[in-house]
Design a protein around this motif. Structure first.
Motif, mmCIF file in Angstrom:
data_model
loop_
_atom_site.group_PDB
_atom_site.id
_atom_site.type_symbol
_atom_site.label_atom_id
_atom_site.label_comp_id
_atom_site.label_asym_id
_atom_site.label_seq_id
_atom_site.Cartn_x
_atom_site.Cartn_y
_atom_site.Cartn_z
ATOM 1 N N ASP A 1 0.870 -1.182 0.000
ATOM 2 C CA ASP A 1 0.000 0.000 0.000
ATOM 3 C C ASP A 1 0.908 1.233 0.000
ATOM 4 O O ASP A 1 1.486 1.593 1.013
ATOM 5 C CB ASP A 1 -0.897 -0.046 1.247
ATOM 6 C CG ASP A 1 -1.848 1.143 1.330
ATOM 7 O OD1 ASP A 1 -1.687 2.103 0.558
ATOM 8 O OD2 ASP A 1 -2.740 1.107 2.198
ATOM 9 N N TYR B 1 0.913 6.867 0.414
ATOM 10 C CA TYR B 1 1.510 8.132 0.880
ATOM 11 C C TYR B 1 2.800 8.507 0.162
ATOM 12 O O TYR B 1 3.407 9.532 0.471
ATOM 13 C CB TYR B 1 1.810 8.046 2.392
ATOM 14 C CG TYR B 1 0.554 7.967 3.200
ATOM 15 C CD1 TYR B 1 -0.283 9.070 3.323
ATOM 16 C CD2 TYR B 1 0.170 6.793 3.815
ATOM 17 C CE1 TYR B 1 -1.457 9.006 4.037
ATOM 18 C CE2 TYR B 1 -1.007 6.712 4.533
ATOM 19 C CZ TYR B 1 -1.814 7.829 4.636
ATOM 20 O OH TYR B 1 -2.987 7.759 5.336
ATOM 21 N N SER C 1 -3.158 5.842 -4.483
ATOM 22 C CA SER C 1 -4.347 6.672 -4.263
ATOM 23 C C SER C 1 -4.176 8.087 -4.804
ATOM 24 O O SER C 1 -3.077 8.632 -4.779
ATOM 25 C CB SER C 1 -4.598 6.755 -2.757
ATOM 26 O OG SER C 1 -5.743 7.530 -2.506
ATOM 27 N N SER D 1 -6.154 10.227 -3.307
ATOM 28 C CA SER D 1 -6.633 10.969 -2.127
ATOM 29 C C SER D 1 -5.541 11.864 -1.578
ATOM 30 O O SER D 1 -5.811 12.942 -1.055
ATOM 31 C CB SER D 1 -7.047 10.005 -1.018
ATOM 32 O OG SER D 1 -8.190 9.297 -1.388
HETATM 33 C C1 LIG Z 1 -2.477 3.398 4.618
HETATM 34 C C2 LIG Z 1 -3.758 3.785 3.981
HETATM 35 N N1 LIG Z 1 -4.189 3.088 2.937
HETATM 36 C C3 LIG Z 1 -5.346 3.402 2.312
HETATM 37 C C4 LIG Z 1 -6.122 4.454 2.751
HETATM 38 C C5 LIG Z 1 -7.416 4.710 2.029
HETATM 39 O O1 LIG Z 1 -7.407 5.920 1.391
HETATM 40 P P1 LIG Z 1 -8.272 6.207 0.082
HETATM 41 O O2 LIG Z 1 -9.333 5.149 0.003
HETATM 42 O O3 LIG Z 1 -8.843 7.558 0.310
HETATM 43 O O4 LIG Z 1 -7.334 6.134 -1.056
HETATM 44 C C6 LIG Z 1 -5.698 5.218 3.839
HETATM 45 C C7 LIG Z 1 -6.517 6.340 4.320
HETATM 46 O O5 LIG Z 1 -6.188 7.062 5.213
HETATM 47 C C8 LIG Z 1 -4.489 4.862 4.473
HETATM 48 O O6 LIG Z 1 -4.024 5.543 5.522
#
Ligand SMILES: Cc1ncc(COP(=O)(O)O)c(C=O)c1O
Length: 397
Positions: free
Chosen positions: A208, A211, A238, A240
């Motif tokens: 994952d 970040y 992501s 996000s």
């Molecule tokens: C480590 C991690 N993975 C995934 C996500 C999911 O984020 P999103 O679905 O907004 O991409 C988060 C959200 O804070 C996260 O901290």
């Protein structure tokens, strides 16, 4: 008994449907609990312009449902970005757009997890993932970490222990860059060791990397995915973190057989094409300028938090200095109970989440995650000073 809606659904619920306890968000005066990004650097004007351009060009296509894997031009942008930034050579067809990386994680979890399966994570882990693995019956076990990432000996030990119980480890979920909640980035050496162990023991890795773009200091470390020549690493990312969580856009990269299984858990007919058009057009022209601007703001916020920690906690606590991302992990001496204090601290004006919430084993009540991305630098500075006062009032500092 009838419910307020007039009909009693009790006997209709699936055994897999626990009650969601996600309430509305409450905000403390100084809120370090939830990881929101910096609202000031959201590229609102740029997104509006990009959306207009994209809709003028291909807005009529909104009359169709999107292709299941999502807008091809955005998947191409992801493929190019992963090549450039993460040393990953992937094809557009290897990529599936998802509603945030959270959906991709959930789809992969559902494709891989049977009740009782042993699943490994870092010793403290993103709550969304922890909940999802548990929802599908996974037996989550945390691997010990230090400020370089996963400790290889702990990984070997925990795999051996599972094997000793006659179980195999189904997969390892890792957040190697700016880990949530611990803040560190896994070193290259550790990544190599972890990958070697997983290769030897036949354990797939779910990486994952959501970040990774939020680096404001230090050198990039290459992705697990780029070091793997065995198809053993599944990857999620992501938008996000580099555009906005409200866009609900992310992506997964996985071999065809995994994508096909994972896609069967995707509801709702592809991802939001309206959002995908805006993000693709915006990022194609502005990605790195925007990331740099955002990271400059984050650096200032982190620095303010660290300065205040130094002044107000001094030697009484430890913390990792993150080179990016959104989190500082505060570690008080063993035995300090920040879990019991959490609600009271919130009432007194400072929100945080205690470590035990992120631990598969419920360990770590002496730790707290502090998110510095949303408040201003001054608010971070003042809020940490206030947190120290609360801790002093309640005898834990
Ligand atoms: C480590 C991690 N993975 C995934 C996500 C999911 O984020 P999103 O679905 O907004 O991409 C988060 C959200 O804070 C996260 O901290």
């Amino acid at each position: 008994m009838t419910s307020p809606s007039g009909f009693n659904y009790d006997s209709f619920f699936s055994a897999h449907a626990p009650v969601s306890n996600r309430g509305g968000n409450r905000n403390a005066r100084y809120d370090f609990a939830v990881a929101y990004p910096d609202p000031e650097t959201l590229p609102l004007d740029g997104l509006v312009d990009a959306l207009k351009t994209a809709l003028d060009r291909e807005g009529r296509d909104l009359a169709y449902y999107p292709v299941p894997a999502g807008l091809p031009s955005l998947r191409q942008l992801v493929a190019d970005k992963l090549q450039r930034d993460r040393n990953m050579t992937v094809n557009v067809d290897d990529i599936v757009l998802t509603s945030g990386s959270g959906e991709g994680i959930s789809m992969i979890i559902q494709a891989l997890t049977d009740p009782g399966d042993v699943v490994l994570t870092e010793e403290f882990v993103y709550l969304g993932t922890l909940r999802q693995i548990r929802l599908f019956g996974g037996d989550v076990r945390g691997v010990r970490c230090d400020d370089q990432g996963i400790i290889p000996e702990s990984l070997e030990e925990i795999i051996r222990a599972a094997e000793g119980e006659g179980k195999r480890v189904k997969y390892l979920y890792t957040i190697p860059a700016f880990q949530n909640p611990m803040g560190w980035t896994m070193s290259l050496e550790r990544r190599r060791r972890v990958l070697d162990i997983c290769r030897e023991r036949g354990v797939p890795i779910l990486e994952d990397d959501c970040y990774v773009d939020l680096r404001f200091e230090g050198e990039d470390v290459t992705s697990f995915h780029s070091m793997d020549d065995n198809g053993q690493v599944l990857y999620v990312g992501s938008f996000s973190k580099i555009v906005a969580p409200g866009m609900r856009l992310g992506y997964m990269v996985a071999p065809q057989e995994v994508r096909q299984r994972a896609m069967s858990f995707k509801g709702g007919g592809g991802v939001n094409q309206f959002a995908a058009l805006a993000v693709e057009e915006y990022l194609r022209n502005n990605m790195y300028d925007h990331i740099n601007e955002q990271n400059d703001a984050l650096r200032a916020k982190r620095d303010a938090m660290l300065a205040s920690l130094g002044e107000n906690f001094g030697d009484a606590a430890k913390w990792v200095k993150p080179e990016g991302g959104l989190y500082v992990w505060l570690e008080m001496p063993e035995g300090t109970d920040l879990a019991s204090l959490q609600e009271q601290s919130f009432e007194e004006g400072v929100g945080y989440y205690n470590g035990a919430m992120f631990s598969p084993e419920g360990r770590g009540a002496n730790c707290a995650r502090l998110c510095y991305g949303h408040p201003s630098p001054q608010t971070n500075y003042d809020g940490v000073a206030e947190l120290a006062r609360i801790f002093e009032r309640h005898g834990v500092l």
